[in-house]
Write a protein that holds these residues in place. Structure first.
Motif, mmCIF file in Angstrom:
data_model
loop_
_atom_site.group_PDB
_atom_site.id
_atom_site.type_symbol
_atom_site.label_atom_id
_atom_site.label_comp_id
_atom_site.label_asym_id
_atom_site.label_seq_id
_atom_site.Cartn_x
_atom_site.Cartn_y
_atom_site.Cartn_z
ATOM 1 N N ASP A 348 -1.618 -9.930 -25.372
ATOM 2 C CA ASP A 348 -0.714 -10.187 -26.483
ATOM 3 C C ASP A 348 -1.501 -10.821 -27.622
ATOM 4 O O ASP A 348 -2.166 -11.845 -27.440
ATOM 5 C CB ASP A 348 0.404 -11.119 -26.013
ATOM 6 N N ALA A 349 -1.464 -10.218 -28.809
ATOM 7 C CA ALA A 349 -2.285 -10.693 -29.923
ATOM 8 C C ALA A 349 -1.887 -12.091 -30.388
ATOM 9 O O ALA A 349 -2.731 -12.844 -30.873
ATOM 10 C CB ALA A 349 -2.204 -9.713 -31.092
ATOM 11 N N ASP A 350 -0.612 -12.442 -30.237
ATOM 12 C CA ASP A 350 -0.168 -13.760 -30.690
ATOM 13 C C ASP A 350 -0.619 -14.880 -29.769
ATOM 14 O O ASP A 350 -0.927 -15.984 -30.227
ATOM 15 C CB ASP A 350 1.360 -13.787 -30.802
ATOM 16 N N THR A 351 -0.666 -14.595 -28.473
ATOM 17 C CA THR A 351 -0.898 -15.660 -27.503
ATOM 18 C C THR A 351 -2.156 -15.487 -26.660
ATOM 19 O O THR A 351 -2.643 -16.452 -26.077
ATOM 20 C CB THR A 351 0.297 -15.752 -26.537
ATOM 21 N N GLY A 352 -2.651 -14.251 -26.557
ATOM 22 C CA GLY A 352 -3.761 -13.981 -25.656
ATOM 23 C C GLY A 352 -3.335 -13.781 -24.218
ATOM 24 O O GLY A 352 -4.183 -13.568 -23.344
ATOM 25 N N ASP A 353 -2.032 -13.815 -23.955
ATOM 26 C CA ASP A 353 -1.554 -13.639 -22.580
ATOM 27 C C ASP A 353 -1.801 -12.207 -22.114
ATOM 28 O O ASP A 353 -1.630 -11.243 -22.879
ATOM 29 C CB ASP A 353 -0.060 -13.945 -22.489
ATOM 30 N N SER A 354 -2.185 -12.045 -20.869
ATOM 31 C CA SER A 354 -2.419 -10.727 -20.304
ATOM 32 C C SER A 354 -1.115 -9.961 -20.191
ATOM 33 O O SER A 354 -0.098 -10.488 -19.712
ATOM 34 C CB SER A 354 -3.059 -10.858 -18.921
ATOM 35 N N ILE A 355 -1.137 -8.680 -20.646
ATOM 36 C CA ILE A 355 0.065 -7.852 -20.526
ATOM 37 C C ILE A 355 -0.243 -6.529 -19.835
ATOM 38 O O ILE A 355 0.609 -5.646 -19.783
ATOM 39 C CB ILE A 355 0.713 -7.594 -21.901
ATOM 40 N N GLY A 356 -1.453 -6.384 -19.300
ATOM 41 C CA GLY A 356 -1.784 -5.160 -18.579
ATOM 42 C C GLY A 356 -3.274 -4.902 -18.581
ATOM 43 O O GLY A 356 -4.050 -5.585 -19.271
ATOM 44 N N GLN A 357 -3.697 -3.920 -17.821
ATOM 45 C CA GLN A 357 -5.093 -3.510 -17.801
ATOM 46 C C GLN A 357 -5.188 -2.086 -17.262
ATOM 47 O O GLN A 357 -4.241 -1.571 -16.669
ATOM 48 C CB GLN A 357 -5.935 -4.455 -16.944
ATOM 49 N N PHE A 358 -6.331 -1.452 -17.518
ATOM 50 C CA PHE A 358 -6.530 -0.082 -17.057
ATOM 51 C C PHE A 358 -7.962 0.081 -16.587
ATOM 52 O O PHE A 358 -8.909 -0.230 -17.307
ATOM 53 C CB PHE A 358 -6.247 0.936 -18.163
ATOM 54 N N THR A 359 -8.134 0.613 -15.379
ATOM 55 C CA THR A 359 -9.447 0.864 -14.806
ATOM 56 C C THR A 359 -9.738 2.363 -14.870
ATOM 57 O O THR A 359 -8.932 3.175 -14.387
ATOM 58 C CB THR A 359 -9.504 0.394 -13.345
ATOM 59 N N ILE A 360 -10.861 2.726 -15.475
ATOM 60 C CA ILE A 360 -11.235 4.142 -15.530
ATOM 61 C C ILE A 360 -11.333 4.667 -14.104
ATOM 62 O O ILE A 360 -12.075 4.113 -13.278
ATOM 63 C CB ILE A 360 -12.564 4.316 -16.273
#
Length: 479
Positions: A348-360
């Motif tokens: 999240d750009a406002d907080t830096g909180d993680s909202i997901g990820q993607f592994t190739i």
């Protein structure tokens, strides 16, 4: 692929049906030949190729003078190289034409200027010089570079067949990567330069404050006289009252202007915090400006060594963070590797909180250098699609409209390069960068040159055309 079809007609008895056997002689286009060893999805089509081939044999002159990053102005692509840069006319993406392969900013036979990250603005190319110049004799064009100097050169390409080096700004920490910040209200360009090495004058240890390399060097290029480019100031990656050991060095820095006005520096670890991103505001309402961004926060992402790149979604809501463990020269995408080393992190750009990820999902062999590397986001409204170049993992196109459920929707993965001296060793190559620009994917291949792809997928339908692109800079947002 272009094909020539030869049709042979056989006349048979009236009672026998007419047969039309077809033989096909493949006549590959240059793009088809360049990608002949690639495995790619049916929605990816190689359409254009401009060669700058680098010998894989390190006993051959020119080996190591790699192709690096990309930038675009109109129908001109700028491809950085370890020896200078190329200008390529991409008016016809199926037939890109090299305008010049300029190799006068670090000899083709040694990479003293190294990497050569590039920015373009109208008739100016700004190029990073990363390493302290060696003994006397270093130069960029007609401009000498004194021993120990490193920084950025300003190059006039009004005559694209005869680039003219008109300015140089010496930066104690060098310029490993650079990001453009247009400041047209003040008739100037700002350049955010990143050292990433956290050292000074080529030394092995971090410097004391002042100066420090843990942050962003800011350079001013006046548009009315670009030859007067000069050093403005240094922006540390933390509050000024904090000790310098708490700060983080920066790598590729992302900037989004418009209504968002944020800066995200992907950075390496400090004594007190891990790799990830440091975020600033350039909004005067937040106490920041383009020449003096306001520190907001630092967030660790993934716990993976060496934060490498950052980018924003076009609405400014999400930051994408990538890492480069091992500096990009290692085989970090094997089945046995830590999957986080080939993972993109969405925050999240406002907080830096993680909202997901993607592994190739595609693993690579133990001779293929591979990490996440350079990428950008397709300019779409209400949809998030990113295009990334990941060394010998090649191109990955990811739909992360739902960051908790991101999906790879296309890829182009080259076969492993073979080291001529030792087939069991890693041969550096693959994608330095892959970017979306005005309807095409442009791939800067380290050892091959520039490859242009067409993606046929509804996910990128309605993408906005930009007219020019410095991939780390988003000059507006799309709400």
């Amino acid at each position: 692929m272009q094909r020539r079809r030869t049709i042979v007609l056989f006349a048979l008895a009236a009672t026998v049906a007419l047969m039309l056997p077809v033989t096909v002689q493949a006549q590959q286009s240059p793009a088809g030949e360049a990608t002949a060893t690639f495995d790619y999805t049916p929605n990816m089509h190689p359409v254009g190729y401009s060669a700058r081939q680098i010998p894989l044999d390190n006993t051959v002159a020119g080996q190591g003078s790699f192709n690096s990053d990309l930038a675009f102005w109109g129908n001109t692509a700028v491809q950085g190289t370890y020896a200078g840069f190329r200008l390529v006319d991409v008016t016809e993406p199926g037939e890109p034409l090299e305008i010049i392969n300029w190799e006068d900013c670090a000899s083709r036979f040694n990479s003293q200027g190294n990497q050569g990250d590039v920015i373009i603005w109208e008739n100016l190319v700004i190029r990073s010089w990363n390493s302290a110049a060696p003994a006397a004799g270093s130069h960029c064009g007609d401009m000498p570079v004194a021993p120990g100097e490193e920084g950025v050169h300003v190059i006039d390409i009004s005559d694209p067949t005869n680039p003219d080096v008109i300015g140089f700004v010496d930066i104690p920490c060098g310029s490993h990567t650079e990001t453009l910040v247009p400041d047209l209200e003040n008739d100037r360009l700002l350049v955010y330069s990143n050292s990433s090495a956290n050292t000074i004058f080529g030394g092995s240890l971090p410097p004391e404050m002042p100066p420090t390399c843990r942050g962003i060097d800011i350079i001013e290029v006046p548009l009315d006289d670009p030859s007067e480019a000069s050093y403005l100031r240094f922006e540390p990656t933390g509050p000024p009252e904090d000790p310098p050991e708490n700060f983080h060095s920066c790598h590729d820095t992302a900037v989004i202007l418009g209504d968002t006005n944020l800066v995200a520096c992907a950075g390496a670890t400090s004594a007190t915090g891990g790799n990830g991103i440091t975020v600033f505001s350039t909004d005067p309402a937040m106490g920041g400006s383009k020449e003096d961004p306001m520190f907001l926060y630092h967030k660790t992402t993934g716990g993976v060594a060496l934060g490498h790149s950052a980018s924003f979604t076009w609405d400014g809501e999400v930051i994408i963070v990538g890492h480069e463990p091992g500096g990009g020269g290692g085989a970090r995408c094997q089945e046995s590797s830590n999957p986080l080393e080939r993972t993109f992190f969405y925050v999240d750009a406002d907080t830096g909180d993680s909202i997901g990820q993607f592994t190739i999902p595609r693993t690579q062999t133990n001779t293929e250098n591979c990490t996440t590397h350079n990428y950008n986001v397709v300019p779409l409204r209400n949809r998030y699609v990113m295009v990334s170049g990941n060394y010998q993992s090649g191109i990955s196109v990811i739909d992360f409209t739902d960051p908790t459920n991101a999906k790879e929707i296309a890829y182009a993965d080259p076969a492993p390069l073979v080291n001529p001296q030792n087939p069991n060793a890693i041969e550096l190559g693959g994608d330095w960068s892959s970017y979306w620009y005005d309807g095409k994917i442009y791939e800067s291949d380290i050892t091959r040159g520039l490859i242009i792809w067409q993606l046929s997928d509804k996910a990128v339908g309605g993408a906005r055309k930009l007219g020019h692109l410095n991939p780390q800079t988003q000059e507006f947002n799309i709400n």
